[in-house]
Design an enzyme around this catalytic site. Structure first.
Site, short mmCIF file in Angstrom:
data_model
loop_
_atom_site.label_atom_id
_atom_site.label_comp_id
_atom_site.label_asym_id
_atom_site.label_seq_id
_atom_site.Cartn_x
_atom_site.Cartn_y
_atom_site.Cartn_z
N ASP A 183 -26.06 -21.81 -1.25
CA ASP A 183 -26.32 -23.24 -1.43
C ASP A 183 -25.07 -23.84 -2.05
OD1 ASP A 183 -27.54 -25.76 -1.80
OD2 ASP A 183 -28.35 -25.19 -3.76
N SER A 184 -25.01 -25.17 -2.06
CA SER A 184 -23.89 -25.82 -2.72
C SER A 184 -23.92 -25.59 -4.23
CB SER A 184 -23.93 -27.32 -2.44
OG SER A 184 -25.20 -27.83 -2.78
N CYS A 202 -29.83 -24.74 1.81
CA CYS A 202 -29.29 -26.05 1.48
C CYS A 202 -29.55 -26.93 2.69
CB CYS A 202 -27.79 -25.89 1.23
SG CYS A 202 -26.87 -27.44 1.14
N GLU A 246 -32.18 -31.98 -12.84
CA GLU A 246 -31.04 -31.29 -13.44
C GLU A 246 -30.91 -31.60 -14.93
OE1 GLU A 246 -27.46 -31.30 -11.09
OE2 GLU A 246 -28.47 -30.05 -9.59
N CYS A 248 -36.19 -30.70 -0.14
CA CYS A 248 -34.99 -30.51 -0.96
C CYS A 248 -35.27 -29.31 -1.84
CB CYS A 248 -34.70 -31.75 -1.80
SG CYS A 248 -33.45 -31.50 -3.09
N HIS A 257 -34.43 -28.58 -4.72
CA HIS A 257 -34.74 -28.85 -6.13
C HIS A 257 -36.22 -29.13 -6.37
CE1 HIS A 257 -30.45 -29.17 -6.77
NE2 HIS A 257 -30.57 -29.62 -8.00
#
Lengths: 270, 270
Positions: free
Chosen positions: A11-12, A74, A153, A185, A187
């Site tokens: 992933d990034s 991702c 985050e 996503c 996250h």
């Protein structure tokens, strides 16, 4: 027959660790290597050609480590590089979009599905196309949720602020009467409890991370590529590599993995 | 929750009965209605626009009989009408191409897959596209087998003549080292034993009919649309409708269903 080679996941940044977490839960005997391209995160603001170039670099790196499969954990990199990577590499490569889209197409009863994703993913239309590949008659409503990633985050995964933001994003989907919603996503699994509560019991929440892990299991088992443990305690090992500060990666990443990352290695120059 | 409405299945003729047979084996409690458009068989030689028109007529007819789902058990009609039908009707509609293609993509170890189909299906490239939707890097070799359907309809499903013809079709695929082969025509399950023997144990033979039946089960169960029997003997009923001579349909169809069709009804004017 046992194939002890690791599964490569990248992933990034740290978001793809939710996909890794699901893979480890479902396939505890598999070795895994996770690569977080934290020096170049986020991918969503970059040109797709550049993202494809990054993805190819990382896949080459993982193949040099003898992975038996690559998971592009991702959404942006899946949209940018999946098809080209499948054509270019000998190991199977899967992304995070198609498995979630398929699950939504299978599960919606009224054929009205919602997608929660970043602005870049919504703009790409990748989930809509993937749902329509299964059933062209499903109405797909995509909702960009730009505030979710910064909140997550910063560690805000519940409470009134998240509740307010989430209600704002979910209300338009509920007004469309969707009965299946994709967390598009990596996250978002961290805030699925809040999203689930707002949507209520009549709406099925589909985690792209979980569905991708199921697809990894299907491919490895149906091709006969699973690792067979020597004894029941012989669980797989996970290795973490990142392209920026390993300590920062371990700190933030542990929240996404829901488990402490003891050490992450810096990537050698790609 | 129980949904007693029947599943509608249609084909240009009797070939789709192999799909019905697999659905009945896997979902014995479901009621089914099979429509064979025997007055207009075969579809493969017709214009795609005309086939789409026929398919829509039949789907309207089935929906008037209150089906909960439609299975296009015909490769030509799937290629011609699936996407348009999914967009036009409220019930789920699936075809026979995508389920077999997905199974091949999941199962090929060396990412080299073969397709056996009629000339019309091979020319359409539908299986190649469907396999590539899952994994764009799989090499797909399509082999047209024009002699199979006439042989099967004459009752020749084993013996030296079939063996010779099949060897001719399969040799090019074996030279390409495919390790998964899709039976991409609803007639071919009747000759799968011969094909399997020629291909040998290293090649997985994938029946589109069987995979389509599995997909029907997945959609109905995951959406909560299965029929719940009142007691274990309460099996589903099958109704057969055709657009030409019902006796001829029952005679030829019984071989494809592997079970006697006692009565088929003529379709009222569509």
């Amino acid at each position: 027959m046992s194939d002890p080679r690791p599964i490569g996941v990248f992933d990034s940044g740290v978001g793809g660790l939710t996909v890794l977490s699901e893979i480890r839960d479902r396939l505890p005997y598999e070795h895994t290597i996770y690569f977080g391209d934290t020096a170049r995160v986020p991918y969503g603001v970059r040109d797709l050609t550049e993202v494809r170039w990054f993805a190819f670099e990382i896949i080459h790196y993982l193949i040099d480590l003898d992975v038996k499969m690559v998971v592009i954990a991702c959404n942006t990199a899946t949209a940018a590089a999946l098809k080209a990577a499948q054509r270019s590499f000998d190991v199977p490569v899967i992304g995070v979009i198609e498995p979630g889209a398929r699950a939504a197409a299978l599960e919606t009863r009224n054929r009205r599905a919602g997608v929660l994703a970043t602005e870049a993913t919504v703009t790409s239309g990748a989930y809509r196309r993937a749902v329509h590949a299964f059933d062209a008659g499903i109405s797909v409503y995509e909702q960009a949720c730009p505030a979710f990633v910064p909140l997550i985050e910063r560690g805000i995964v519940d409470g009134p602020e998240l509740e307010r933001v989430a209600t704002g994003y979910l209300t338009p989907l509920m007004e469309r009467r969707v009965d299946a919603v994709i967390l598009g996503c990596t996250h978002y699994p961290l805030i699925s409890a809040t999203i689930n509560r707002i949507l209520g019991p009549g709406v099925r929440l589909i985690s792209s991370a979980g569905q991708t892990a199921l697809e990894v299991g299907r491919i490895l088992s149906r091709r006969g590529f699973l690792r067979r443990p020597k004894h029941p305690d012989d669980e797989g090992r996970s290795t973490y590599i990142c392209s920026a500060d390993p300590e920062e990666f371990a700190l933030l990443g542990s929240r996404f993995l829901e488990e402490e990352i003891e050490a992450a290695a810096p990537a050698a120059a790609l």
